[in-house]
Design an enzyme around this catalytic site. Structure first.
Site, PDB file in Angstrom:
ATOM      1  N   GLY A   9       3.180   2.473  -8.034  1.00 61.43           N
ATOM      2  CA  GLY A   9       3.193   3.789  -6.880  1.00 61.43           C
ATOM      3  C   GLY A   9       4.715   2.996  -6.372  1.00 61.43           C
ATOM      4  O   GLY A   9       5.082   3.770  -5.105  1.00 61.43           O
ATOM      5  N   ALA A  10       5.894   3.480  -7.142  1.00 63.99           N
ATOM      6  CA  ALA A  10       6.719   2.908  -6.454  1.00 63.99           C
ATOM      7  C   ALA A  10       8.233   3.845  -6.622  1.00 63.99           C
ATOM      8  O   ALA A  10       9.149   3.304  -5.754  1.00 63.99           O
ATOM      9  CB  ALA A  10       7.267   1.580  -7.555  1.00 63.99           C
ATOM     10  N   ARG A  12       7.664   6.107  -3.754  1.00 69.14           N
ATOM     11  CA  ARG A  12       7.640   6.907  -2.177  1.00 69.14           C
ATOM     12  C   ARG A  12       7.417   5.253  -1.891  1.00 69.14           C
ATOM     13  O   ARG A  12       6.538   4.576  -2.246  1.00 69.14           O
ATOM     14  CB  ARG A  12       6.607   7.873  -2.278  1.00 69.14           C
ATOM     15  N   ASP A  61      -0.582   7.168 -14.350  1.00 66.49           N
ATOM     16  CA  ASP A  61      -1.248   7.411 -13.583  1.00 66.49           C
ATOM     17  C   ASP A  61      -2.921   5.224 -14.514  1.00 66.49           C
ATOM     18  O   ASP A  61      -3.418   5.704 -15.091  1.00 66.49           O
ATOM     19  CB  ASP A  61      -2.645   8.182 -14.014  1.00 66.49           C
ATOM     20  N   VAL A  62      -2.100   5.015 -12.660  1.00 64.03           N
ATOM     21  CA  VAL A  62      -2.886   4.052 -12.940  1.00 64.03           C
ATOM     22  C   VAL A  62      -3.988   3.812 -12.683  1.00 64.03           C
ATOM     23  O   VAL A  62      -4.723   2.465 -12.769  1.00 64.03           O
ATOM     24  CB  VAL A  62      -1.750   3.110 -11.848  1.00 64.03           C
ATOM     25  N   ASN A  88       0.302  -1.642  -5.820  1.00 64.92           N
ATOM     26  CA  ASN A  88       0.147  -1.024  -4.182  1.00 64.92           C
ATOM     27  C   ASN A  88       0.202   0.496  -4.916  1.00 64.92           C
ATOM     28  O   ASN A  88      -0.162   1.028  -3.111  1.00 64.92           O
ATOM     29  CB  ASN A  88       1.680  -0.990  -4.247  1.00 64.92           C
ATOM     30  N   SER A 140      -5.733  -3.013   3.049  1.00 68.28           N
ATOM     31  CA  SER A 140      -5.431  -2.187   4.414  1.00 68.28           C
ATOM     32  C   SER A 140      -6.322  -2.968   5.534  1.00 68.28           C
ATOM     33  O   SER A 140      -6.910  -3.762   5.236  1.00 68.28           O
ATOM     34  CB  SER A 140      -5.972  -0.635   4.360  1.00 68.28           C
ATOM     35  N   TYR A 153     -11.772   4.988   1.842  1.00 66.35           N
ATOM     36  CA  TYR A 153     -11.262   4.718   1.803  1.00 66.35           C
ATOM     37  C   TYR A 153     -11.246   3.082   2.764  1.00 66.35           C
ATOM     38  O   TYR A 153     -10.927   2.364   1.478  1.00 66.35           O
ATOM     39  CB  TYR A 153      -9.789   4.762   3.052  1.00 66.35           C
ATOM     40  N   LYS A 157     -10.427   0.066  -0.051  1.00 70.11           N
ATOM     41  CA  LYS A 157      -9.850  -1.287   0.361  1.00 70.11           C
ATOM     42  C   LYS A 157     -10.488  -3.019   0.389  1.00 70.11           C
ATOM     43  O   LYS A 157      -9.653  -3.288   0.742  1.00 70.11           O
ATOM     44  CB  LYS A 157      -9.234  -1.311   1.734  1.00 70.11           C
TER      45      LYS A 157
HETATM   46  P1  NAP Z   1       2.641   6.607   0.092  1.00 68.13           P
HETATM   47  O1  NAP Z   1       3.649   7.343   0.540  1.00 68.13           O
HETATM   48  O2  NAP Z   1       1.573   7.863  -0.044  1.00 68.13           O
HETATM   49  O3  NAP Z   1       2.423   6.671  -1.584  1.00 68.13           O
HETATM   50  C1  NAP Z   1       1.522   6.172  -2.178  1.00 68.13           C
HETATM   51  C2  NAP Z   1       2.040   5.816  -3.457  1.00 68.13           C
HETATM   52  O4  NAP Z   1       0.382   5.705  -4.408  1.00 68.13           O
HETATM   53  C3  NAP Z   1       3.151   6.539  -4.391  1.00 68.13           C
HETATM   54  O5  NAP Z   1       3.745   6.062  -4.844  1.00 68.13           O
HETATM   55  C4  NAP Z   1       1.997   7.427  -6.146  1.00 68.13           C
HETATM   56  O6  NAP Z   1       2.636   7.700  -6.416  1.00 68.13           O
HETATM   57  C5  NAP Z   1       1.109   6.491  -5.380  1.00 68.13           C
HETATM   58  N1  NAP Z   1      -0.103   6.578  -6.316  1.00 68.13           N
HETATM   59  C6  NAP Z   1      -1.341   7.570  -5.661  1.00 68.13           C
HETATM   60  N2  NAP Z   1      -1.510   7.924  -7.024  1.00 68.13           N
HETATM   61  C7  NAP Z   1      -1.619   7.131  -8.554  1.00 68.13           C
HETATM   62  C8  NAP Z   1      -1.868   7.223  -9.120  1.00 68.13           C
HETATM   63  N3  NAP Z   1      -2.890   7.663  -9.610  1.00 68.13           N
HETATM   64  N4  NAP Z   1      -0.847   6.172 -10.180  1.00 68.13           N
HETATM   65  C9  NAP Z   1      -0.232   6.256  -9.557  1.00 68.13           C
HETATM   66  N5  NAP Z   1       0.374   5.859  -8.432  1.00 68.13           N
HETATM   67  C10 NAP Z   1      -0.002   6.404  -7.545  1.00 68.13           C
HETATM   68  O7  NAP Z   1       1.507   5.443   0.703  1.00 68.13           O
HETATM   69  P2  NAP Z   1       2.138   4.177   0.851  1.00 68.13           P
HETATM   70  O8  NAP Z   1       1.994   4.302   2.881  1.00 68.13           O
HETATM   71  O9  NAP Z   1       3.750   3.546   0.865  1.00 68.13           O
HETATM   72  O10 NAP Z   1       0.813   3.179   0.902  1.00 68.13           O
HETATM   73  C11 NAP Z   1       0.936   2.572  -0.394  1.00 68.13           C
HETATM   74  C12 NAP Z   1      -0.235   1.597  -0.028  1.00 68.13           C
HETATM   75  O11 NAP Z   1      -0.479   1.106   1.008  1.00 68.13           O
HETATM   76  C13 NAP Z   1      -1.226   2.779  -0.882  1.00 68.13           C
HETATM   77  O12 NAP Z   1      -2.272   1.193  -1.175  1.00 68.13           O
HETATM   78  C14 NAP Z   1      -1.325   2.218   0.242  1.00 68.13           C
HETATM   79  O13 NAP Z   1      -3.481   2.613   1.082  1.00 68.13           O
HETATM   80  C15 NAP Z   1      -1.334   0.481   1.511  1.00 68.13           C
HETATM   81  N6  NAP Z   1      -1.417   1.125   2.795  1.00 68.13           N
HETATM   82  C16 NAP Z   1      -0.131   1.485   3.687  1.00 68.13           C
HETATM   83  C17 NAP Z   1      -0.685   2.317   5.071  1.00 68.13           C
HETATM   84  C18 NAP Z   1       0.231   3.070   5.977  1.00 68.13           C
HETATM   85  O14 NAP Z   1      -0.054   3.298   6.908  1.00 68.13           O
HETATM   86  N7  NAP Z   1       1.345   3.844   4.622  1.00 68.13           N
HETATM   87  C19 NAP Z   1      -1.114   1.081   5.662  1.00 68.13           C
HETATM   88  C20 NAP Z   1      -2.350   0.179   4.960  1.00 68.13           C
HETATM   89  C21 NAP Z   1      -2.569  -0.400   3.358  1.00 68.13           C
HETATM   90  P3  NAP Z   1       2.826   8.801  -7.190  1.00 68.13           P
HETATM   91  O15 NAP Z   1       3.849  10.355  -5.655  1.00 68.13           O
HETATM   92  O16 NAP Z   1       4.378   8.853  -8.447  1.00 68.13           O
HETATM   93  O17 NAP Z   1       1.529   9.736  -7.705  1.00 68.13           O
END
Ligand code: NAP
Length: 243
Positions: A9-10, A12, A61-62, A88, A140, A153, A157
């Site tokens: 998921g790199a 974005r 798709d992971v 991630n 998380s 969710y 996590k």
């Molecule tokens: P984000 O901006 O929404 O990005 C999510 C990423 O996950 C995207 O790159 C997306 O890739 C990828 N993804 C989703 N489904 C996928 C799949 N089936 N196969 C491969 N890639 C997939 O979210 P983020 O905030 O960066 O989150 C990254 C991680 O941090 C997540 O695990 C999230 O739960 C965790 N996290 C985030 C926060 C926060 O506040 N942001 C807090 C705690 C934990 P595509 O777009 O290419 O599908």
């Protein structure tokens, strides 16, 4: 010595910041996985290319074993090893418990938790052979303390934390470290649903009075990659939100 680093998921958010930052170290070979965001993945690759930095982008798709298997085979055929895996990729959902459908539940668990199982399993075979490896799972704060309206969710996590600790015990003798990072709220598209007022009231609950940046998570990732004696831990990067 070069380090081959795979980040899921790199294209974005947090994953992208990790990929772009680690790519700046010429000793790192970065494999940036994406699923739906092909355009953003290509744009990142091009942007780095202009700075003379090469990264690989790879679609999968992971949550799907066949796609992950193919991705890992491709990486291993080319680089022979994976030193660091950063699980991630993830999705969130905000819903009352009673409104969560079976499909919602399966989707969250498959993408957030089963993916870490599948990708780790495909990668760990190589790490065991090499008697070396580092796995970092992005959990998380909600996996630690639970969140109202985010039961699926939070459960996924919390599962990631269980996977982290048990895998760390099993793989320690093979010199593979497995740790989790539990971020609080980080400024990415995942939190786009919050209004400015909502963000301001969240800030009031956080001792450091601010929302985290993707770089806050990346710094911890860098530290964990370089460390040699930390395993099975959950590191909270949350501005003190849980104290
Ligand atoms: P984000 O901006 O929404 O990005 C999510 C990423 O996950 C995207 O790159 C997306 O890739 C990828 N993804 C989703 N489904 C996928 C799949 N089936 N196969 C491969 N890639 C997939 O979210 P983020 O905030 O960066 O989150 C990254 C991680 O941090 C997540 O695990 C999230 O739960 C965790 N996290 C985030 C926060 C926060 O506040 N942001 C807090 C705690 C934990 P595509 O777009 O290419 O599908």
């Amino acid at each position: 010595m070069n380090k081959v680093i795979l980040i899921t998921g790199a294209a974005r958010g947090i994953g992208r910041d990790i990929a772009e930052t680690l790519a700046k170290n010429p000793d790192n070979i970065i494999i940036a996985n994406y699923n739906k965001s092909e355009e953003q993945a290509k744009e990142m690759q091009l942007k780095l290319k202009k700075e003379n930095i090469n990264i690989e982008i790879i679609k999968a798709d992971v949550s799907k074993r066949d796609e992950v298997k193919k991705m890992i085979e491709e990486v291993l055929n080319k680089y022979k090893k994976i030193d660091v895996l950063i699980n991630n990729a993830g999705i969130s959902q905000y819903k009352l418990f009673n409104d969560i459908t079976d499909d919602d539940w399966d989707n969250i668990i498959n993408i957030n938790l089963k993916s870490a199982f599948i990708v780790s399993q495909e990668v760990v075979r190589n790490m065991i052979q090499n008697k070396s490896g580092c796995i970092i799972n992005i959990s998380s704060i909600w996996g630690v303390i639970g969140a109202s309206m985010e039961v699926a969710y939070s459960t996924s996590k919390a599962g990631v934390i269980g996977l982290t600790k048990s895998l760390a015990k099993e793989l320690g003798p093979s010199n593979i470290r497995v740790n989790a990072i539990a971020p609080g709220i980080i400024d990415t598209g995942m939190n786009a649903r919050f209004s400015e007022d909502e963000i301001n009231s969240i800030k009031e609950e956080i001792p450091l009075e601010k929302i985290g940046k993707t770089a806050d998570v990346t710094r911890c990732v860098q530290w964990l990659i370089n460390d040699e004696y930390t395993t099975g831990q959950v590191i909270s990067i949350n501005g003190g939100w849980d104290i």
